[in-house]
Design an enzyme around this catalytic site. Structure first.
Site, PDB file in Angstrom:
ATOM      1  CB  ILE A 176      -4.394   3.179  11.547  1.00 17.41           C
ATOM      2  CG1 ILE A 176      -4.283   1.992  10.353  1.00 17.41           C
ATOM      3  CG2 ILE A 176      -3.460   3.004  12.691  1.00 17.41           C
ATOM      4  CD1 ILE A 176      -2.827   2.141   9.655  1.00 17.41           C
TER       5      ILE A 176
ATOM      6  CG  ASN B 151      -3.535   7.521  12.970  1.00 16.59           C
ATOM      7  OD1 ASN B 151      -3.122   6.480  12.526  1.00 16.59           O
ATOM      8  ND2 ASN B 151      -4.650   7.859  12.592  1.00 16.59           N
ATOM      9  CB  ALA B 152      -3.339  13.396  11.985  1.00 14.29           C
TER      10      ALA B 152
ATOM     11  CG  ASP C  99      -0.495   9.086  -3.549  1.00 13.24           C
ATOM     12  OD1 ASP C  99       0.121   9.822  -2.561  1.00 13.24           O
ATOM     13  OD2 ASP C  99      -0.766   8.114  -3.353  1.00 13.24           O
TER      14      ASP C  99
ATOM     15  CD  GLN D  29       4.406   2.939  -4.019  1.00 12.57           C
ATOM     16  OE1 GLN D  29       4.872   2.674  -5.122  1.00 12.57           O
ATOM     17  NE2 GLN D  29       3.843   1.808  -3.500  1.00 12.57           N
TER      18      GLN D  29
ATOM     19  CE1 TYR E 147       1.145   9.304   3.841  1.00  9.77           C
ATOM     20  CE2 TYR E 147       2.607   7.326   3.331  1.00  9.77           C
ATOM     21  CZ  TYR E 147       1.227   7.800   4.178  1.00  9.77           C
ATOM     22  OH  TYR E 147       0.752   7.131   4.968  1.00  9.77           O
TER      23      TYR E 147
ATOM     24  N   GLY F 293       2.330  -1.295   6.995  1.00  4.68           N
ATOM     25  CA  GLY F 293       2.120  -1.550   5.495  1.00  4.68           C
ATOM     26  C   GLY F 293       0.812  -0.899   4.854  1.00  4.68           C
TER      27      GLY F 293
HETATM   28  N1  CAA Z   1       4.541   0.076  -8.650  1.00  8.60           N
HETATM   29  C1  CAA Z   1       5.056  -0.022  -9.800  1.00  8.60           C
HETATM   30  N2  CAA Z   1       4.887   0.878 -10.879  1.00  8.60           N
HETATM   31  C2  CAA Z   1       4.076   1.767 -10.425  1.00  8.60           C
HETATM   32  C3  CAA Z   1       3.091   1.909  -9.280  1.00  8.60           C
HETATM   33  C4  CAA Z   1       3.606   1.014  -8.312  1.00  8.60           C
HETATM   34  N3  CAA Z   1       3.320   1.037  -7.036  1.00  8.60           N
HETATM   35  N4  CAA Z   1       2.671   3.076  -9.333  1.00  8.60           N
HETATM   36  C5  CAA Z   1       2.738   3.708 -10.380  1.00  8.60           C
HETATM   37  N5  CAA Z   1       3.442   2.768 -11.417  1.00  8.60           N
HETATM   38  C6  CAA Z   1       3.884   2.948 -12.755  1.00  8.60           C
HETATM   39  C7  CAA Z   1       2.542   2.858 -13.919  1.00  8.60           C
HETATM   40  O1  CAA Z   1       2.592   1.443 -14.324  1.00  8.60           O
HETATM   41  C8  CAA Z   1       3.202   3.937 -14.745  1.00  8.60           C
HETATM   42  O2  CAA Z   1       4.298   3.205 -15.800  1.00  8.60           O
HETATM   43  P1  CAA Z   1       4.603   3.234 -17.082  1.00  8.60           P
HETATM   44  O3  CAA Z   1       5.017   4.755 -16.970  1.00  8.60           O
HETATM   45  O4  CAA Z   1       5.524   2.451 -17.445  1.00  8.60           O
HETATM   46  O5  CAA Z   1       3.275   3.388 -17.864  1.00  8.60           O
HETATM   47  C9  CAA Z   1       3.825   5.051 -14.126  1.00  8.60           C
HETATM   48  O6  CAA Z   1       4.455   4.316 -12.898  1.00  8.60           O
HETATM   49  C10 CAA Z   1       3.181   6.143 -13.955  1.00  8.60           C
HETATM   50  O7  CAA Z   1       2.092   5.701 -13.093  1.00  8.60           O
HETATM   51  P2  CAA Z   1       0.425   6.128 -13.647  1.00  8.60           P
HETATM   52  O8  CAA Z   1       0.153   5.779 -15.026  1.00  8.60           O
HETATM   53  O9  CAA Z   1      -0.610   5.555 -12.595  1.00  8.60           O
HETATM   54  O10 CAA Z   1       0.576   7.606 -13.504  1.00  8.60           O
HETATM   55  P3  CAA Z   1      -0.568   8.759 -13.006  1.00  8.60           P
HETATM   56  O11 CAA Z   1       0.136  10.113 -12.853  1.00  8.60           O
HETATM   57  O12 CAA Z   1      -1.751   8.500 -13.858  1.00  8.60           O
HETATM   58  O13 CAA Z   1      -1.019   8.356 -11.432  1.00  8.60           O
HETATM   59  C11 CAA Z   1      -0.247   8.039  -9.249  1.00  8.60           C
HETATM   60  C12 CAA Z   1       0.158   8.463 -10.492  1.00  8.60           C
HETATM   61  C13 CAA Z   1      -1.484   8.740  -8.761  1.00  8.60           C
HETATM   62  C14 CAA Z   1       0.861   8.295  -8.193  1.00  8.60           C
HETATM   63  C15 CAA Z   1      -0.581   6.643  -9.237  1.00  8.60           C
HETATM   64  O14 CAA Z   1       0.743   5.947  -9.919  1.00  8.60           O
HETATM   65  C16 CAA Z   1      -0.763   5.771  -7.966  1.00  8.60           C
HETATM   66  O15 CAA Z   1      -1.982   6.043  -7.416  1.00  8.60           O
HETATM   67  N6  CAA Z   1       0.215   5.083  -7.690  1.00  8.60           N
HETATM   68  C17 CAA Z   1       0.218   4.691  -6.061  1.00  8.60           C
HETATM   69  C18 CAA Z   1       0.641   5.256  -5.126  1.00  8.60           C
HETATM   70  C19 CAA Z   1       0.416   4.766  -3.975  1.00  8.60           C
HETATM   71  O16 CAA Z   1       0.847   3.584  -3.470  1.00  8.60           O
HETATM   72  N7  CAA Z   1       0.065   5.422  -2.698  1.00  8.60           N
HETATM   73  C20 CAA Z   1      -0.219   4.721  -1.479  1.00  8.60           C
HETATM   74  C21 CAA Z   1      -1.209   5.350  -1.007  1.00  8.60           C
HETATM   75  S1  CAA Z   1      -1.903   4.578   0.501  1.00  8.60           S
HETATM   76  C22 CAA Z   1      -0.621   5.091   1.440  1.00  8.60           C
HETATM   77  O17 CAA Z   1       0.090   5.746   1.503  1.00  8.60           O
HETATM   78  C23 CAA Z   1      -0.657   4.386   2.922  1.00  8.60           C
HETATM   79  C24 CAA Z   1       0.517   3.828   3.312  1.00  8.60           C
HETATM   80  O18 CAA Z   1       1.300   4.349   4.154  1.00  8.60           O
HETATM   81  C25 CAA Z   1       1.117   2.469   2.742  1.00  8.60           C
END
Ligand code: CAA
Length: 239
Positions: A13, A81-82, A87, A140, A146, A177
């Site tokens: 971005i 923006n940085a 996560d 989230q 974050y 988003g």
């Molecule tokens: N929506 C619904 N459920 C979710 C979810 C989501 N977005 N993310 C994780 N879950 C659930 C999993 O299904 C899991 O459910 P159960 O316990 O019922 O099995 C539970 O949450 C735990 O998740 P993980 O098994 O994945 O746990 P982990 O410890 O292996 O990993 C995590 C944790 C690294 C946070 C991983 O869940 C993940 O990457 N989640 C997404 C985080 C995310 O959206 N980051 C955004 C990055 S981009 C950004 O931030 C830019 C922006 O501004 C939008």
């Protein structure tokens, strides 16, 4: 010609924002954290000057802004923006993961605003645009650090908007988003697939779709828009 400084601007971005401002006629400087190869490629492609410092380091921000101003002139438009992610579910998150994200995202916003605000007040003009996130509004899973940093930027921006209004300094947040960037690509594919199902538009944003809003808020004639959070999220979260 107005001068714009974009932090974290050699990719994603930030890069799209720097290019859009450049196209709109601004003199643009881009800050980056440490990826010199990406910065050189960015400058070679766009002709936009890059400067490296850590936005989490207040003294480095003061020094960096002085360098930019010596090269291009006083900063009229600051785009914070940085940003980084570290996560993890809260029950697995380390203190370091917390502090790194707060330090760069929210601390960087303070450090950079602090470095430019006195000049903006003296010159009676400024545009501060802070890159928030849909996740600062909705929360989230895996992002207490974050989400807190991005929600914090909203309160920061509202306070700054009040402070700056009488000096023609606006402060606004853009809350993108999920956007097609390296940060989002780092999310596990099966998790990202689930997230995409919650986006009514059914796709990621492009960086250019975020950048056009920055250009809009940066404009001289956007002086009455201040303290807002502009969501650009394909309908994922309607606040
Ligand atoms: N929506 C619904 N459920 C979710 C979810 C989501 N977005 N993310 C994780 N879950 C659930 C999993 O299904 C899991 O459910 P159960 O316990 O019922 O099995 C539970 O949450 C735990 O998740 P993980 O098994 O994945 O746990 P982990 O410890 O292996 O990993 C995590 C944790 C690294 C946070 C991983 O869940 C993940 O990457 N989640 C997404 C985080 C995310 O959206 N980051 C955004 C990055 S981009 C950004 O931030 C830019 C922006 O501004 C939008």
């Amino acid at each position: 010609m107005r001068v714009a400084l974009v932090t974290g601007g050699t990719a994603g971005i930030g890069a799209a924002t720097a290019e859009a401002l450049h196209t709109a006629g601004y003199r643009v400087a881009v800050n980056y954290g440490g990826n010199h190869v990406a910065a050189e490629a960015f400058t070679a492609r766009t002709g936009i000057a890059t400067f490296t410092w850590d936005v989490a380091d207040a003294a480095a921000c003061t020094f960096g802004v002085a360098q930019v101003e010596a090269a291009l002139g006083p900063v009229d438009v600051l785009v914070n923006n940085a940003g980084i992610t570290r996560d993890a579910m809260l029950h697995k998150m380390t203190t370091q993961q917390w502090h790194e994200v707060i330090g760069v995202n929210l601390g960087g916003c303070f450090n950079m605003c602090r470095a430019v605000i006195e000049g903006m007040r003296e010159r009676r003009f400024g545009r501060v645009i802070n890159m928030g996130s849909v996740n600062g509004l909705s929360g989230q899973i895996g992002q207490v650090n974050y989400a807190a940093s991005k929600a914090g930027m909203i309160g920061f921006t509202k306070a700054l908007a009040l402070e700056g209004a009488s000096r023609n300094i606006t402060a606004n947040v853009i809350a993108p988003g999920y956007t097609d960037t390296a940060m989002v690509s780092a999310v596990r594919p099966e998790v990202l697939e689930q997230i995409l199902k919650t986006v009514p538009a059914g796709r990621l944003a492009t960086p250019a779709e975020i950048a056009r809003a920055v250009v809009f808020l940066a404009a001289d004639d956007a002086g009455f828009i201040t303290g807002i959070t502009l969501s650009i999220n394909g309908g994922k979260y309607l606040d």
